[in-house]
Design a protein around this motif. Structure first.
Motif, PDB file in Angstrom:
ATOM      1  N   CYS A  47      45.210  31.789  33.104  1.00 45.33           N
ATOM      2  CA  CYS A  47      44.711  31.791  34.478  1.00 45.33           C
ATOM      3  C   CYS A  47      45.453  32.786  35.366  1.00 45.33           C
ATOM      4  N   HIS A  48      46.634  33.190  34.958  1.00 47.93           N
ATOM      5  CA  HIS A  48      47.440  34.113  35.771  1.00 47.93           C
ATOM      6  C   HIS A  48      48.395  34.849  34.859  1.00 47.93           C
ATOM      7  N   LYS A  83      48.365  43.787  54.305  1.00 45.80           N
ATOM      8  CA  LYS A  83      47.419  44.798  53.797  1.00 45.80           C
ATOM      9  C   LYS A  83      47.691  45.133  52.327  1.00 45.80           C
ATOM     10  N   PRO A  96      42.063  43.253  48.154  1.00 48.52           N
ATOM     11  CA  PRO A  96      41.183  42.496  47.248  1.00 48.52           C
ATOM     12  C   PRO A  96      41.609  42.595  45.776  1.00 48.52           C
ATOM     13  N   GLN A  97      42.419  43.610  45.452  1.00 50.04           N
ATOM     14  CA  GLN A  97      42.850  43.735  44.063  1.00 50.04           C
ATOM     15  C   GLN A  97      44.138  42.981  43.776  1.00 50.04           C
ATOM     16  N   VAL A  98      44.745  42.412  44.802  1.00 49.71           N
ATOM     17  CA  VAL A  98      46.002  41.694  44.579  1.00 49.71           C
ATOM     18  C   VAL A  98      45.877  40.235  45.024  1.00 49.71           C
ATOM     19  N   LYS A  99      45.606  40.035  46.301  1.00 53.14           N
ATOM     20  CA  LYS A  99      45.370  38.726  46.916  1.00 53.14           C
ATOM     21  C   LYS A  99      46.587  37.844  47.093  1.00 53.14           C
ATOM     22  N   SER A 100      47.503  37.855  46.130  1.00 52.70           N
ATOM     23  CA  SER A 100      48.622  36.929  46.250  1.00 52.70           C
ATOM     24  C   SER A 100      49.878  37.541  45.639  1.00 52.70           C
ATOM     25  N   LYS A 117      49.872  42.801  38.856  1.00 50.95           N
ATOM     26  CA  LYS A 117      48.977  43.728  39.552  1.00 50.95           C
ATOM     27  C   LYS A 117      49.764  44.927  40.076  1.00 50.95           C
ATOM     28  N   ARG A 138      53.232  49.997  41.212  1.00 49.10           N
ATOM     29  CA  ARG A 138      52.123  50.712  41.824  1.00 49.10           C
ATOM     30  C   ARG A 138      51.169  49.676  42.388  1.00 49.10           C
ATOM     31  N   PRO A 182      47.851  48.381  43.685  1.00 53.00           N
ATOM     32  CA  PRO A 182      46.460  48.836  43.571  1.00 53.00           C
ATOM     33  C   PRO A 182      45.935  49.274  44.932  1.00 53.00           C
ATOM     34  N   GLY A 183      45.318  50.452  44.984  1.00 47.84           N
ATOM     35  CA  GLY A 183      44.762  50.951  46.220  1.00 47.84           C
ATOM     36  C   GLY A 183      45.756  51.716  47.079  1.00 47.84           C
ATOM     37  N   PHE A 184      46.996  51.790  46.646  1.00 44.48           N
ATOM     38  CA  PHE A 184      48.009  52.520  47.415  1.00 44.48           C
ATOM     39  C   PHE A 184      48.689  53.563  46.531  1.00 44.48           C
ATOM     40  N   PRO A 196      39.432  34.003  34.368  1.00 45.65           N
ATOM     41  CA  PRO A 196      40.701  33.904  35.102  1.00 45.65           C
ATOM     42  C   PRO A 196      40.558  34.234  36.578  1.00 45.65           C
ATOM     43  N   LEU A 197      41.076  33.339  37.341  1.00 46.77           N
ATOM     44  CA  LEU A 197      40.979  33.419  38.790  1.00 46.77           C
ATOM     45  C   LEU A 197      41.571  34.698  39.376  1.00 46.77           C
ATOM     46  N   LEU A 198      42.807  34.988  38.980  1.00 51.27           N
ATOM     47  CA  LEU A 198      43.502  36.103  39.607  1.00 51.27           C
ATOM     48  C   LEU A 198      43.071  37.439  39.009  1.00 51.27           C
ATOM     49  N   ALA A 217      39.849  39.648  40.174  1.00 50.00           N
ATOM     50  CA  ALA A 217      39.880  40.466  41.379  1.00 50.00           C
ATOM     51  C   ALA A 217      39.798  41.967  41.083  1.00 50.00           C
ATOM     52  N   LEU A 221      36.709  44.299  42.009  1.00 46.93           N
ATOM     53  CA  LEU A 221      36.390  44.707  43.377  1.00 46.93           C
ATOM     54  C   LEU A 221      36.956  46.088  43.677  1.00 46.93           C
ATOM     55  N   ALA A 248      38.926  48.892  46.030  1.00 50.49           N
ATOM     56  CA  ALA A 248      40.044  48.882  46.971  1.00 50.49           C
ATOM     57  C   ALA A 248      39.584  49.367  48.336  1.00 50.49           C
ATOM     58  N   GLY A 283      42.087  50.251  50.253  1.00 45.63           N
ATOM     59  CA  GLY A 283      43.382  50.846  50.591  1.00 45.63           C
ATOM     60  C   GLY A 283      43.283  52.313  50.947  1.00 45.63           C
ATOM     61  N   SER A 339      44.368  55.038  49.261  1.00 44.00           N
ATOM     62  CA  SER A 339      44.141  56.062  48.255  1.00 44.00           C
ATOM     63  C   SER A 339      43.152  55.536  47.240  1.00 44.00           C
ATOM     64  N   SER A 384      43.606  55.932  43.986  1.00 50.07           N
ATOM     65  CA  SER A 384      44.235  55.817  42.676  1.00 50.07           C
ATOM     66  C   SER A 384      43.832  54.507  42.029  1.00 50.07           C
ATOM     67  N   VAL A 420      43.998  51.425  39.171  1.00 53.72           N
ATOM     68  CA  VAL A 420      44.981  50.696  38.377  1.00 53.72           C
ATOM     69  C   VAL A 420      44.810  50.943  36.900  1.00 53.72           C
TER      70      VAL A 420
END
Lengths: 186, 146
Positions: free
Chosen positions: A55-56, A145, A151-155, A161, A177, A179-181, B2-4, B7, B10, B12, B14, B16, B18, B20
């Motif tokens: 699950c994680h 942020k 949305p690619q990390v959330k927690s 991630k 790294r 995600p998205g940055f 899996p929950l996490l 994600a 989706l 980004a 953000g 940039s 780049s 994952v």
């Protein structure tokens, strides 16, 4: 004279190292090992990684003290594991419990496990890694942020991630790294 | 599912683009890496200092031995300075003896002091002691964070 000098240097150095050996079985194994132990001990166990990574991210046992794992791995507690049912059959339970308790942060010579233990008060047994003072402080430059609204990390609990080598137990800043940055650079 | 993990699908929002999914390569030259190279370099040079031929007694200041010794001390100083700048927040007063980084910093500083003392004391017969204490401390400092 030279021999005396050399012996006295060794003695001085040994004495200097002694306080570091606080309460540690396997201190000399650690001292004589050349293995890289800067991060958290990686877990190379299929059952563990499948069950606890379903699950994680499969959090390494070295991320929490034994007392925390005792609470988390209790069969009753697993039935309501942060709102999910993470029940295990008896055999699997025994297998995973042994790994968690043997390799818990307070049993580990890996540096980040020691950092985690040094930041916790004695007898404290958090249920979340993301509640450990050391982990909170290390992420205090991040904002929503990067995490909650990303949305690619959330927690913050989604270690892998951002930490690209998290599965190997490496949490170095250099391997982050988000995600998205762009490459993290503080 | 899996929950996490779910994600990832989706997009980004953000700054940039780049992704994952591209393989992650660890950078070679970061502040942390420089700190590491300085410390390892100082240990390597100190070890070399101990094994190369020693200068003649009438001219102790010239030759490879003093040159290597000076370079070891400079790199040791650079390691201490970069450690203090880039990793200051890893040191702590709380639970002082339990924090491995406190030991790392103390032993690393002691190692550099050992190098400096050896150079200051040379060519006196005792100077190897300082050099050896320095190198062993540096080795221990590196081991703690290896």
């Amino acid at each position: 004279m030279n021999k005396i000098n050399q012996i006295s240097s060794l003695v001085i150095c040994t004495v200097l190292m002694t306080p570091y050996s606080y309460a540690s079985d396997g201190f000399f194994d650690w001292m004589s090992s050349t293995k890289r132990m800067k991060g958290i001990e990686a877990i190379d166990d299929k059952v563990y990684n499948e069950e606890c990574g379903a699950c994680h991210f499969a959090y390494q046992p070295g991320l929490l003290p034994q007392a925390s794992w005792k609470k988390l791995i209790d069969p009753k507690a697993l039935e309501d594991h942060f709102g999910d049912n993470a029940e295990l059959d008896a055999e699997t339970h025994k297998h995973i419990e042994t790994i968690l308790l043997d390799k818990a942060a307070d049993k580990s010579h890996y540096k980040r496990s020691r950092k985690i233990m040094a930041s916790l008060d004695k007898d404290s047994a958090p249920l979340r890694i993301s509640e450990i003072p050391y982990i909170i402080e290390k992420h205090d430059e991040l904002s929503s942020k990067h995490i909650k609204d990303n949305p690619q990390v959330k927690s913050l609990s989604a270690c892998a991630k951002c930490h690209q080598n998290a599965e190997q137990g490496e949490f170095d800043e250099d391997n982050v790294r988000i995600p998205g940055f762009k490459q993290w650079d503080d | 599912m899996p929950l996490l993990q779910s994600a990832t699908v989706l997009n980004a929002t953000g700054e940039s683009t780049s992704s994952v999914d591209t393989a992650f390569k660890e950078p070679w030259f970061t502040a942390n890496k420089w700190h590491q190279y300085f410390g390892l370099g100082s240990l390597a040079l100190a070890t070399l200092t101990a094994i190369v031929p020693k200068p003649s007694e009438d001219d102790p200041e010239t030759g490879i031995h003093p040159t290597l010794a000076n370079s070891a001390a400079i790199l040791g100083g650079a390691a201490v300075a970069s450690g203090l700048v880039f990793h200051y927040e890893d040191l702590s007063w709380k639970n002082f003896t339990k924090n491995p980084d406190n030991w790392h910093a103390l032993l690393g500083a002691l190692g550099t002091l050992g190098y400096v003392a050896a150079i200051a004391d040379a060519p006196d017969g005792n100077h190897p002691t300082y050099g050896i204490v320095g190198a062993v401390s540096m080795l221990a400092a590196i081991k703690i964070t290896w």
